[in-house]
Design an enzyme around this catalytic site. Structure first.
Site, PDB file in Angstrom:
ATOM      1  N   SER A  58     -50.370 -28.509  33.490  1.00  0.00           N
ATOM      2  CA  SER A  58     -50.060 -29.320  34.672  1.00  0.00           C
ATOM      3  C   SER A  58     -48.727 -28.988  35.333  1.00  0.00           C
ATOM      4  CB  SER A  58     -50.087 -30.804  34.295  1.00  0.00           C
ATOM      5  OG  SER A  58     -51.393 -31.182  33.899  1.00  0.00           O
ATOM      6  N   GLU A 115       0.788  -1.232   0.000  1.00  0.00           N
ATOM      7  CA  GLU A 115       0.000   0.000   0.000  1.00  0.00           C
ATOM      8  C   GLU A 115       0.822   1.286   0.000  1.00  0.00           C
ATOM      9  OE1 GLU A 115      -3.328   0.307  -0.251  1.00  0.00           O
ATOM     10  OE2 GLU A 115      -3.476  -1.869  -0.514  1.00  0.00           O
TER      11      GLU A 115
END
Length: 772
Positions: free
Chosen positions: A466, A188
């Site tokens: 239940s 770069e």
């Protein structure tokens, strides 16, 4: 006579006519210089203010529990390897540094990475683990010395992101792998260490390359300019933006050294998109693409990430692997040309595959239901901006291995039920905790657990059916002078007229009455008639008080229908209720967070274990006894078609009216799991508690391989021999005699001896065999 001007005289007068223009030019130049200086001062203030302050808003990171290894630990070798794969450990023939693991038969050698926990820092070390029969048989260091305990680093399971959805893992230059800086500079900005923010040489080279190619092929921006563009500016393509970028780059280099600029670049550069989350910096990119810390990357992996800087989308290795491979190899060739690495190293690196991990792995943080829970609990103590900007580190009780097993069990249940009418519309929620600590270890909010959305585990308020019944029987067993496990109750039809004139007439699921039964049989078989009658004898308000002591905070009306589960709870609330039953009567608030650290590693807050005794241990012991019989002979008995009979478990099925909700809540010594299945539109399902939720619960327990339930007998409980048919006291050696637990003083008087015995029913046959 007219006098004419000579050419010479005219030429002398011309400069006098240009003086005003020159003056204006000088003045404009001075004004421009002042404006330029002012603009430079303005830019300089911007550069210093942001770069010297808090540069990034970093989201909070959420971690799973750390896996602790010790001799005698119940842990399968494959489970350890699965977690290490998720942590990004490298499989090697011989362990070579942190993050490596080698497998040889029942032996695993690993080199942990070390980690800073709330209370201390765990150092990286080599550990040798030997397994035997699903347990850790030995744990030694590299030199062969015994090791008491070793703790692996916790898995990152997600983050709490700010509105702009940026994410990053901040790194320092001393944490980067070999060749990263050299590769980045070579690709770069070759003049990075020589220029002062702008490189005329690079600009000239880019102009020449682009002119000769006839197209834009190379840029002249330095790394400093790229940092300025990403950190301060937009991607606008204009001369003004380019000039501003160049000025800010020069100013940045005037105030900060190259190392600081380079470190900022490594943390800022954009390297990918994960849905709505933007992946910034090499630290996060390493985790995202390789599931490894940046410091462990090899040359080929470094080259791939650096190559992606030019175009993170274009060179995405998951979407465009061929393009990414070509780019990586081009970078490697460039390194060889510039002498950064040898041709042999490049050849070795180019021979390696891309090696990126698949999406959706355990390391990708795709556990939205649990993260939702963490956010809700954190918001009780922190502001949203604290969670999304300060880089907090959140340590939780989440167990990724148990989570995957829960998900697999649920998926298997849905697969088996596929094709049944309406099964494709059934949703699910599941909560898994440790009964002793109340820590939440797994959480599922949907039949598609990896997708965020409505969290049914926390928000689906549904009739519990239940599942309410243990509260009724516990209320009775707290009155030992009136009720024991062998008290007789009547399972016969009855009706109750309410204050509004409505008649409530319950009935059993099988539409039958079962006459005179033992109290525990009413719970084990989930009989509605005997349970409701018992609840009315006790008083509905008293049962509701028991529910409140169990941890239920919702206020229910004292209607008789509450006794059969007309009240609604979320799976999380049901889990809190059963947590008290599973922990011996001690109420333990459910929690998913253990501790919080600041971004700098400073301890911030702990979430300690809290406990409060709510019930007598003896009454809970008797209730657990009855709930174990639910699993052996009652509505939960199907579990033992898949689980070993030696595994003692306790639990309860639950089904709401018209089978709209299928529930199961049950526990072993070390695991409590609650499963709900139903439709979001409250429509009927093809499941009962036993055919839906119980199947998923059983599949989870089969995979989790829990410890059998083993509650110590409290001091106020005694065992007494009773006649299996009559429930009266009996001598030990009498036919049909069985041993039953009682609160001291409530046991039947010893029998006189062995007389003629009535036939022993099948239930007590099992009781005798079980106790023996």
């Amino acid at each position: 006579m007219t006098r004419t001007r000579s050419p010479r005289s005219r030429s002398k007068r011309r400069p006098r006519g240009m003086h005003p223009l020159l003056g204006w030019a000088v003045k404009l130049g001075l004004v421009g210089l002042v404006l330029f200086a002012g603009f430079a001062v303005y830019l300089d203030a911007i550069v210093q203010e942001k770069f010297s302050g808090k540069r990034w808003t970093v989201p909070a990171k959420v971690y799973a529990r750390p896996l602790e290894l010790f001799v005698g630990q119940k842990l399968a070798k494959d489970d350890l390897l699965k977690e290490m794969d998720a942590l990004g450990y490298r499989r090697e023939n011989k362990v070579d540094g942190p993050g490596g693991v080698a497998v040889s038969g029942n032996n695993i050698s690993l080199h942990s990475r070390g980690f800073q926990f709330y209370e201390s820092t765990e150092q990286a070390q080599q550990v040798n683990v030997r397994f035997s029969g699903g347990y850790v048989a030995s744990l030694t260091q590299a030199d062969g010395k015994d090791l008491a305990v070793a703790r692996l680093e916790p898995m990152l399971i997600g983050g709490l992101y700010p509105a702009h959805q940026e994410d990053r893992v901040l790194i320092k230059l001393d944490q980067v792998p070999a060749y990263l800086v050299e590769t980045l500079v070579a690709v770069e900005d070759r003049e990075f260490f020589n220029h002062h923010g702008v490189s005329p040489k690079s600009i000239a080279r880019a102009v020449w390359v682009n002119a000769t190619a006839g197209q834009l092929r190379q840029g002249g921006s330095t790394l400093t300019q790229q940092l300025v563009k990403n950190f301060y500016l937009t991607n606008e393509r204009s001369l003004t933006r380019k000039v501003t970028e160049a000025m800010m780059a020069v100013l940045l280099e005037l105030h900060y050294d190259k190392r600081e600029i380079l470190q900022a670049y490594l943390n800022e550069v954009f390297l990918g998109q994960d849905g709505q989350r933007a992946v910034h910096g090499f630290g996060l990119a390493s985790q995202y693409f390789f599931s490894q810390p940046l410091s462990e990357l090899k040359l080929d992996q470094v080259a791939l990430l650096v190559g992606m800087v030019k175009g993170p989308t274009y060179y995405n290795p998951r979407r465009n692997p061929e393009r990414a491979l070509a780019r990586r190899n081009l970078i490697l060739d460039l390194l060889a040309e510039q002498g950064v690495v040898s041709p042999e190293e490049v050849a070795t690196a180019k021979a390696r595959p891309l090696g990126v991990t698949q999406r959706g792995s355990m390391a990708n943080g795709s556990f939205p239901a649990f993260l939702d829970l963490v956010k809700r609990q954190l918001r009780q103590d922190y502001r949203d901006e604290d969670l999304t900007e300060e880089g907090l580190r959140i340590f939780t009780s989440f167990d990724p291995i148990l989570q995957l097993k829960a998900e697999d069990a649920l998926a298997e249940t849905f697969k088996k039920q596929a094709g049944r009418k309406g099964s494709d519309q059934v949703e699910a929620g599941m909560v898994v905790t440790n009964p002793e600590t109340g820590e939440i270890q797994a959480l599922i909010g949907s039949r598609q657990p990896r997708f965020a959305g409505f969290n049914r585990a926390l928000d689906a308020v549904r009739p519990i059916g239940s599942l309410v019944k243990p509260a009724i029987y516990l209320t009775a067993l707290e009155r030992p002078s009136q009720y024991t496990l062998t008290s007789r109750v009547q399972d016969e039809p009855f009706s109750v007229k309410g204050q509004d004139g409505q008649v409530w007439k319950p009935q059993n699921y099988d539409r039958k009455a079962h006459g005179s039964i033992y109290l525990y049989q009413g719970l084990a078989n989930s009989y509605n008639l005997s349970t409701a009658k018992l609840g009315l004898e006790l008083g509905v308000p008293n049962v509701l008080k028991t529910l409140e002591r169990l941890g239920v905070s919702r206020q229910w009306p004292a209607y008789p229908s509450m006794l059969l589960g007309a009240g609604s709870l979320t799976p999380m609330e049901v889990t809190g209720m059963y947590q008290t039953l599973a922990s011996g009567g001690f109420n333990t608030p459910l929690r998913g967070i253990r501790s919080v650290l600041t971004a700098e590693g400073e301890p911030l807050k702990r979430y300690p274990y809290q406990i409060q005794q709510r019930f007598d241990a003896g009454a809970i012991y008797l209730l657990q006894n009855a709930m174990q019989r639910t699993m052996r002979e009652g509505t939960g008995r199907a579990v033992y078609s898949q689980l070993p009979s030696s595994l003692t478990l306790a639990g309860k099925t639950g089904t709401s009216n018209d089978s709209r909700d299928s529930w199961f809540a049950g526990f072993s010594q070390d695991l409590l799991a609650v499963v709900w299945m139903g439709r979001d539109d409250n429509g009927p399902t093809p499941f009962t508690g036993a055919t839906g939720a119980l199947q998923a619960w059983t599949g989870f327990m089969r995979r989790a391989d829990p410890l059998p339930l083993d509650m110590p007998m409290p001091d106020n409980v005694v065992l007494a021999w009773v006649d299996a048919a009559t429930g009266q006291g009996s001598a030990e050696n009498c036919p049909g005699a069985v041993q039953m637990p009682y609160i001291r003083g409530s046991e039947p008087a010893p029998g006189p001896g062995c007389g003629i015995q009535a036939p022993v029913d099948s239930v007590m046959d099992w009781v005798k065999g079980w106790l023996e």
